[in-house]
Design a protein around this motif. Structure first.
Motif, PDB file in Angstrom:
ATOM      1  N   TYR A  64       0.812  -1.214   0.000  1.00  0.00           N
ATOM      2  CA  TYR A  64       0.000   0.000   0.000  1.00  0.00           C
ATOM      3  C   TYR A  64       0.849   1.269   0.000  1.00  0.00           C
ATOM      4  N   ARG A  65       2.011   1.230   0.630  1.00  0.00           N
ATOM      5  CA  ARG A  65       2.821   2.438   0.738  1.00  0.00           C
ATOM      6  C   ARG A  65       3.529   2.783  -0.571  1.00  0.00           C
ATOM      7  N   SER A  66       3.704   1.817  -1.466  1.00  0.00           N
ATOM      8  CA  SER A  66       4.352   2.114  -2.739  1.00  0.00           C
ATOM      9  C   SER A  66       3.370   2.708  -3.749  1.00  0.00           C
ATOM     10  N   ARG A  67       2.096   2.457  -3.591  1.00  0.00           N
ATOM     11  CA  ARG A  67       1.054   3.053  -4.438  1.00  0.00           C
ATOM     12  C   ARG A  67      -0.198   3.226  -3.572  1.00  0.00           C
ATOM     13  N   ARG A  68      -0.217   4.322  -2.875  1.00  0.00           N
ATOM     14  CA  ARG A  68      -1.233   4.552  -1.862  1.00  0.00           C
ATOM     15  C   ARG A  68      -2.613   4.735  -2.485  1.00  0.00           C
ATOM     16  N   PRO A  69      -3.598   3.945  -2.050  1.00  0.00           N
ATOM     17  CA  PRO A  69      -4.961   4.101  -2.563  1.00  0.00           C
ATOM     18  C   PRO A  69      -5.528   5.459  -2.148  1.00  0.00           C
ATOM     19  N   PRO A  70      -6.339   6.083  -3.006  1.00  0.00           N
ATOM     20  CA  PRO A  70      -6.864   7.419  -2.688  1.00  0.00           C
ATOM     21  C   PRO A  70      -7.941   7.388  -1.611  1.00  0.00           C
ATOM     22  N   SER A  79     -14.740  10.637   3.514  1.00  0.00           N
ATOM     23  CA  SER A  79     -16.018  10.226   2.937  1.00  0.00           C
ATOM     24  C   SER A  79     -15.927   9.023   2.007  1.00  0.00           C
ATOM     25  N   ASP A  80     -14.719   8.691   1.553  1.00  0.00           N
ATOM     26  CA  ASP A  80     -14.638   7.577   0.613  1.00  0.00           C
ATOM     27  C   ASP A  80     -13.210   7.022   0.597  1.00  0.00           C
ATOM     28  N   TYR A  81     -13.115   5.749   0.248  1.00  0.00           N
ATOM     29  CA  TYR A  81     -11.820   5.076   0.130  1.00  0.00           C
ATOM     30  C   TYR A  81     -11.878   4.161  -1.083  1.00  0.00           C
ATOM     31  N   ASP A  82     -10.987   4.390  -2.030  1.00  0.00           N
ATOM     32  CA  ASP A  82     -10.945   3.587  -3.256  1.00  0.00           C
ATOM     33  C   ASP A  82      -9.987   2.417  -3.032  1.00  0.00           C
TER      34      ASP A  82
END
Length: 304
Positions: A64-70, A79-82
């Protein structure tokens, strides 16, 4: 640690026609010139109803730390997590023939366990053939037909191929390793690499997506015609490139040079039995062909 591949994969549903359906797969994160492969995924998910049938445990596979989800923040709250996902969907083509699509981010960890899990799904659902697809940058002009390199676990699965590589080493990636491992285990797999002009590799290049869709039809027998919007996008991008070429002598010179190289290679390939047969030339044959090419160029210069 439990190494059972099924700990990486959950079957969500099993419609009757999932068994025996071909599998298409595409992983985000490695090379995909012109977003050609991503264009195929987007087209398929937009054009056809799709049912999730399996998911992979991304917590064990993704850094996750190399390509952090928005994460989305609004005024005073998150309000949201992709969340990232690696999913297998069941789709049906124009004639209601079922096929599977595995798509999502390329795993960062546990590559071999992930491959074992995919192989377990292939065996569980009796998948006859798996097909990957991507765009690769090439020194080709946008004014010529879009080329394709087809590779497979068996020569009988290769079609419409004019080899342009003898041997090349590239960074390891999941799509390539999965194809290699599937071939090692005797399973049928086809890889499709569409040739994207290197000077447009950062753009969306719909013509390459259309070429991949046609090649997937050839590899699987599915009916996946591109729609008018995709064809129109391809025409629009082509016109934009033409405008840029016309506005720059330097760019026009590059395109002219690529056209000359492309036409010379095509003419030589058409006249060369070894390329018609679909086999790669030896080092001696390459040397002889190059000497003939240089001699022809010298003759043309003298004639001019």
């Amino acid at each position: 640690m439990n190494q059972d591949p099924w700990t990486l994969c959950d079957i969500l549903s099993e419609p009757a026609d999932v068994r025996g359906a071909p599998l298409l797969y595409y992983f985000e994160g490695f090379m995909d010139a012109g977003s050609a492969g991503q264009g195929v995924v987007d087209f398929l998910l937009d054009a056809y109803e799709h049912t999730p049938v399996a998911s992979f445990n991304v917590d064990q596979l993704i850094d996750y730390r190399s390509r952090r989800p928005p994460l989305t923040f609004e005024i005073d709250r998150w309000s949201d997590y992709d969340a990232p996902s690696l999913m297998v969907y069941l789709l049906r083509d124009e004639h209601d023939n079922p096929f599977l699509l595995l798509r999502g981010p390329e795993p960062d960890f546990a590559w071999e366990r992930f491959i074992d899990a995919v192989e377990s799904l292939i065996d569980h659902w009796n998948i006859p053939v798996s097909v990957s697809f991507q765009g690769i940058p090439m020194g080709v002009p946008h004014t010529r037909p879009v080329g394709l390199t087809v590779h497979a676990s068996r020569p009988e699965l290769v079609f419409d191929n004019r080899p342009v590589f003898n041997e090349v080493t590239v960074p390891g990636h999941m799509a390539g390793l999965l194809e290699y491992r599937l071939g090692e285990s005797g399973r049928d797999v086809v890889g499709l690499s569409v040739h994207v002009p290197h000077y447009v590799m950062q753009m969306n290049y719909p013509a390459a997506t259309v070429r991949l869709l046609s090649a997937i039809e050839d590899a699987t027998g599915l009916s996946l015609p591109s729609d008018a919007a995709l064809d129109e996008d391809g025409k629009r991008i082509h016109d934009e490139i033409e405008q840029q070429v016309n506005e720059s002598e330097e760019v026009a010179s590059v395109v002219d040079s690529l056209e000359e190289q492309y036409d010379s290679f095509t003419e030589a390939a058409d006249a060369d039995d070894m390329l018609k047969e679909g086999r790669m030339p030896t080092a001696d044959e390459l040397g002889e062909a190059f000497e003939r090419f240089l001699a022809d160029r010298d003759d043309k210069r003298r004639d001019d």
